[in-house]
Design a protein around this motif. Structure first.
Motif, PDB file in Angstrom:
ATOM      1  N   GLU A 599       0.764  -1.549   0.181  1.00  0.00           N
ATOM      2  CA  GLU A 599       0.057  -0.127   0.273  1.00  0.00           C
ATOM      3  C   GLU A 599       0.527   1.902   0.356  1.00  0.00           C
ATOM      4  N   LEU A 600       1.465   1.344   0.971  1.00  0.00           N
ATOM      5  CA  LEU A 600       2.690   1.993   1.051  1.00  0.00           C
ATOM      6  C   LEU A 600       3.455   2.398  -0.590  1.00  0.00           C
ATOM      7  N   LYS A 602       2.400   1.920  -3.136  1.00  0.00           N
ATOM      8  CA  LYS A 602       1.235   2.766  -4.544  1.00  0.00           C
ATOM      9  C   LYS A 602       1.903   3.830  -4.004  1.00  0.00           C
ATOM     10  N   THR A 603       2.276   4.529  -2.758  1.00  0.00           N
ATOM     11  CA  THR A 603       1.888   6.044  -2.259  1.00  0.00           C
ATOM     12  C   THR A 603       3.234   6.824  -2.993  1.00  0.00           C
ATOM     13  N   LEU A 604       4.148   5.903  -2.810  1.00  0.00           N
ATOM     14  CA  LEU A 604       6.040   5.967  -3.018  1.00  0.00           C
ATOM     15  C   LEU A 604       5.798   6.015  -3.939  1.00  0.00           C
ATOM     16  N   GLU A 605       5.348   5.423  -5.082  1.00  0.00           N
ATOM     17  CA  GLU A 605       5.775   5.151  -6.360  1.00  0.00           C
ATOM     18  C   GLU A 605       6.360   6.391  -7.280  1.00  0.00           C
ATOM     19  N   TRP A 629       3.930  19.078  -3.891  1.00  0.00           N
ATOM     20  CA  TRP A 629       4.905  18.078  -3.282  1.00  0.00           C
ATOM     21  C   TRP A 629       4.941  17.866  -2.166  1.00  0.00           C
ATOM     22  N   HIS A 632       2.272  17.295   0.114  1.00  0.00           N
ATOM     23  CA  HIS A 632       2.289  15.474   0.046  1.00  0.00           C
ATOM     24  C   HIS A 632       2.876  14.738   0.809  1.00  0.00           C
ATOM     25  N   LYS A 635       2.428  15.685   4.829  1.00  0.00           N
ATOM     26  CA  LYS A 635       0.952  14.321   5.000  1.00  0.00           C
ATOM     27  C   LYS A 635       1.275  13.513   5.393  1.00  0.00           C
ATOM     28  N   ASN A 636       1.626  12.753   3.849  1.00  0.00           N
ATOM     29  CA  ASN A 636       1.635  11.039   3.766  1.00  0.00           C
ATOM     30  C   ASN A 636       2.899  10.415   3.626  1.00  0.00           C
ATOM     31  N   LEU A 637       3.817  10.389   3.601  1.00  0.00           N
ATOM     32  CA  LEU A 637       4.790  10.176   3.731  1.00  0.00           C
ATOM     33  C   LEU A 637       5.764  10.318   4.953  1.00  0.00           C
ATOM     34  N   GLN A 641       4.288   5.348   9.612  1.00  0.00           N
ATOM     35  CA  GLN A 641       3.976   3.868   8.979  1.00  0.00           C
ATOM     36  C   GLN A 641       3.434   2.785  10.013  1.00  0.00           C
TER      37      GLN A 641
END
Lengths: 643, 283
Positions: A599-600, A602-605, A629, A632, A635-637, A641
């Motif tokens: 899942e991670l 996909k976000t990181l790709e 960016w 993003h 907030k997300n990376l 995790q």
């Protein structure tokens, strides 16, 4: 106040009242009975004699006591008693005459007829009196007229005046034996005292340790009667007293010619003086009585159901008596005198009549009579080498409440030391007779005992040899009365019998061990709390690097430098994930992330792809919005995790 | 192939010293008890026993007292002294020494038998121990030691648990096995410590009373206060077992049978555990 009565309840009340009156009247309808007594029947000149005439179930009419030459009537008293005993009601009228002989000789008080108040005639039998000439030591006669008036306190407790009038007849067992002239004291308002107390000893001339019967009478007027919660006590510490019975004998008496009704509580006990000299005896009792009010009689129902009568509390003192206590004479005191004072009889016997050598013979002694039984010890046995004596065991049975009359028994074992027809050791008992003022020693005849068998040979120790701890004991011997013979060895030796816990080292060692245990716990706790963390420097370095990369990202956005931004962003993500997964940041690749967290990945790709593209091409697309960016990435990376 | 040979390695001085010490300890361990036991019966004891056999009870009693003074207390010596005192007619001293013998050997039936005979002779009630009293008196001296062993084990387990990896590598044992062992000691040892500690305190409370035997001839006067001029409130028969509650100079406040309290002179009484009265501080 309003009350409503139904006819049914009124009839019920009336019937109950009728039954009560009938029940209360029945004794009056019974035939009157007369009891007469003269006490004592033998006196010295000057002593007082009491003649008591007691009529039951009727009143006593007027009559004249017959005049006898040499006998003077020095006082009289009339008393009416109403008693409820075992549910039955009875009334008794008592007329007491005090006589004083003026000369020695035999007197006869002639018989005469006594008319009761309901016109019955009772005949008083003639009474004989023997008067001795030795009246020098006679007790003074009670003189009613000579009795000074009592001192009355303002609030009710009455202090009786000194009154050394020993009653000649007072065994103290029965309230009916009361023979003194009670002059009801007056309160300050002139009315008969509400409450008072009278003590009457058998005598006031006594010896140290002698038990004197004492009668204690507590009177409280019926109109002020209240429950009491204490017992009379002796004022001061000059006398010792037996325990009083908690429940005294109770009755009601009428005094002052039937004008005053009192509730009377009577105790009988015995006192003794522990030292010689003249000491006053007075008793007191914490007493409650009701506070009478003038209008208390007007509202019967109110008093019965709604009115709580106020109580008054005070200490009531008795009359005071001076006791003349003498020391026991030294002269003629028997060696086996144990302090017994009174009049005693002693009997003794021995069983069995035939025994074997070494077998016990039981001696049984019984000391009966009147006196201080606490000091009555077992009759003494003369020393006799033929008999071995043991400590006696005693038992006592009192025959009345004062504990001055009774039977004390002693059981003692004696063992013959040789055979033959052996006389038992000579036994005797000594006491002091206060009447004759002399010591009395009574020999106790005991039978001879036929002793059979022979003297047993003393058990001996076995000859020292062999087994160090052996004895010659056999199971049969263990059951016998023989001693198990000596041990032949030392056994386990101890320098001291003191138990280990009385030795300091025992407690010191335990304390040291407990302290070391606690110290160990403390050490581990402190170590776990303050031990240095080996990963701390690495963690600090990573956090520092992460902050650097985040700053670089922000700077790149500001300068719109895509290459620098994506390089810093990728490094920041690698640092973050490396810290979480305990890996080197350089080892975090998209493939690694794919393996661990699809899942991670996909976000990181997009970030990794863009970063590679920008880094390797050296150019960035013009439509890239670096601010978006950055948002993003932050907030997300760069958030922790899931593992 | 020979990897090790005694002859191929020269013996170091330290090893030789250790070996000598070990041999000495071994010899002492086996020989010393024999030496001590060899002293178990000797001429003095024979003399005391022979005097008893010959009916010279006073002489026998003195000889046994001398033996106790020089060698120490033992159940056998106290028992023999009790016998001699009984025969000599000193029933109080006899009961005192039987009680001492019973204190040292609570389950000995011979001692109890002679003690009860002496008590009967003194006109006293029997006071044989019940089974639980015997058990308590046997266990009692060891409870304190067991508590100490328990504490020692717990301390060692605590330290061992803290250094498990080091110990495991030193002893070549798996750390998990070591850790399980230490935790087991904790789980068993801590409840055991509290249980035994309670037993120890109970046993001390049970035997903490200072008891004495009345040795006065026939009976001892019981007074209401600790003075010679004080009034006598009764007497305690010779041989009676009393509990000391308080001391004032040469007087002890004692509790006799049936909760009978009073003061008794020191000369009329002897403690079962010798010198116990010294521990009671004056009031």
């Amino acid at each position: 106040m309003r009350f409503s009565f139904s006819l049914q309840s009124f009839t019920g009340h009336a019937l109950r009242l009728g039954f009560f009156l009938l029940w209360a009247t029945v004794p009056c309808l019974e035939a009157a009975t007369l009891t007469q007594q003269i006490s004592p029947a033998e006196v010295n000149v000057g002593d007082t004699v009491t003649v008591t005439l007691q009529v039951q179930n009727s009143g006593i009419g007027n009559f004249r006591f017959p005049q006898v030459d040499g006998l003077e009537v020095v006082g009289n008293r009339v008393e009416t008693r109403a008693t409820f005993n075992n549910g039955s009601f009875s009334s008794t009228n008592v007329q007491v005459f005090y006589l004083q002989p003026s000369r020695a000789g035999d007197f006869t008080i002639p018989g005469f007829d006594l008319h009761t108040s309901d016109n019955q005639v009772l005949h008083v039998q003639p009474m004989k009196l023997h008067v001795l000439a030795g009246g020098a030591n006679a007790n003074p006669a009670p003189s009613v007229a000579a009795t000074p008036p009592p001192v009355v306190s303002s609030q009710g407790p009455v202090i009786m005046p000194p009154n050394n009038q020993p009653t000649p007849d007072n065994s103290g067992n029965s309230a009916d034996t009361n023979s003194k002239n009670i002059d009801v004291p007056l309160d300050s308002d002139g009315h008969p005292a509400k409450v008072f107390m009278i003590i009457t000893p058998k005598t006031t001339d006594t010896y140290v340790g002698e038990a004197i019967p004492l009668r204690i009478e507590f009177y409280i007027r019926l109109d002020v009667i209240a429950p009491q919660n204490s017992l009379p006590t002796i004022k001061g510490s000059d006398f010792l007293m037996n325990n009083l019975s908690v429940r005294p004998y109770q009755d009601e008496v009428t005094m002052n010619g039937g004008n005053d009704e009192y509730h009377r509580e009577t105790w009988v006990t015995a006192i003794s003086a522990p030292k010689s000299g003249d000491f006053p005896l007075q008793m007191e009792r914490d007493t409650y009585w009701t506070k009478s009010s003038p209008d208390s009689g007007n509202d019967i129902f109110g008093n019965l159901f709604f009115h709580r009568t106020p109580l008054v509390h005070g200490s009531v003192s008795s009359n005071q008596l001076v006791f003349h206590t003498h020391s026991l004479p030294q002269e003629g005191r028997p060696t086996n005198f144990s302090g017994a004072i009174g009049q005693f009889k002693v009997t003794g016997n021995a069983t069995p009549a035939t025994v074997g050598v070494g077998e016990p013979v039981g001696l049984h002694f019984a000391v009966s009579g009147e006196g201080n039984f606490d000091y009555v010890k077992s009759p003494s046995l003369a020393t006799d080498p033929n008999w071995k004596t043991y400590i006696p065991k005693s038992k006592i049975e009192y025959q009345e409440e004062t504990r001055t009359h009774g039977v004390k028994t002693f059981d003692q074992d004696v063992i013959p030391q040789k055979n033959g027809n052996l006389p038992l050791p000579a036994a005797s008992f000594s006491y002091f007779d206060p009447t004759t003022k002399q010591y009395v020693t009574m020999p106790i005849p005991l039978p001879a005992v036929n002793v059979t068998g022979s003297v047993p040979v003393a058990s001996a120790a076995a000859a020292p040899s062999g087994d160090s701890n052996s004895t010659v004991a056999t199971p049969a011997l263990l059951q016998s009365s023989e001693l198990v013979p000596n041990r032949l060895g030392f056994g386990s030796l101890h320098q001291s019998l003191a138990p280990v816990y009385r030795k300091p080292w025992f407690w010191i060692l335990q304390a040291v061990l407990i302290l070391s245990l606690f110290a160990g716990f403390l050490f581990l706790f402190v170590r776990s709390r303050f031990a240095p963390d080996p990963t701390q420097p690495e963690r600090t370095l990573r956090e520092h690097s992460l902050h650097q990369q985040e700053d670089a990202m922000s700077e790149a956005v500001r300068r719109n430098d895509a290459q620098t931004f994506f390089l810093a962003a990728r490094n920041a993500v690698q640092l973050q994930l490396g810290a979480q997964w305990h890996m080197r940041p350089e080892a975090i690749t998209l493939a690694e992330v794919q393996d661990r967290n699809p899942e991670l990945a996909k976000t990181l790709e997009p970030l990794f792809t863009q970063a590679s593209e920008v880094i390797y091409s050296g150019q960035a697309s013009s439509d890239l919005n670096l601010a978006e960016w950055e948002l993003h990435v932050r907030k997300n990376l760069l958030q922790p995790q899931p593992a | 192939m020979e990897f090790f040979s005694l002859h191929s390695w020269p013996e170091r001085p330290v090893t030789a010293l250790l070996r000598s010490l070990g041999l000495t300890a071994l010899i002492l361990f086996f020989i010393l008890p024999s030496v001590l036991l060899a002293d178990n019966s000797d001429a003095d004891l024979d003399t005391a026993n022979r005097a008893y056999t010959a009916g010279r009870y006073e002489e026998s009693a003195k000889a046994f007292q001398q033996l106790i003074a020089t060698r120490g207390y033992s159940a056998s010596l106290c028992f023999n002294l009790g016998n001699a005192e009984t025969k000599a007619g000193h029933v109080g001293l006899a009961i005192l020494n039987y009680e001492r013998a019973r204190y040292l050997a609570p389950a000995d039936p011979d001692i109890d038998h002679n003690l009860q005979l002496a008590r009967k002779q003194a006109g006293l009630d029997p006071n044989s121990y019940r089974w639980w009293e015997i058990a308590l008196r046997i266990i009692y001296p060891f409870v304190g030691y067991i508590v100490m062993v328990c504490l020692l084990l717990l301390t060692l387990a605590l330290i061992g648990n803290a250094y498990t990896p080091t110990l495991a590598s030193a002893c070549k044992i798996s750390p998990s096995i070591l850790r399980t062992g230490f935790r087991g000691i904790f789980f068993v040892g801590i409840p055991l410590f509290f249980l035994l500690g309670f037993m120890e305190l109970s046993a001390i409370g049970f035997t903490n009373r200072i008891e004495g035997i009345v040795i006065a001839n026939k009976e001892a006067a019981l007074r209401i206060s600790p003075f010679e001029s004080a009034e006598t409130v009764g007497s305690i028969p010779e041989g009676e077992l009393v509990t000391v509650e308080q001391r004032h100079n040469d007087y002890f406040r004692i509790e006799g049978r049936n909760h009978h309290y009073g003061w008794i002179q020191q000369k009329d009484m002897e403690p079962i555990i010798a010198a116990s009265f010294d521990a009671k501080s004056p009031n």
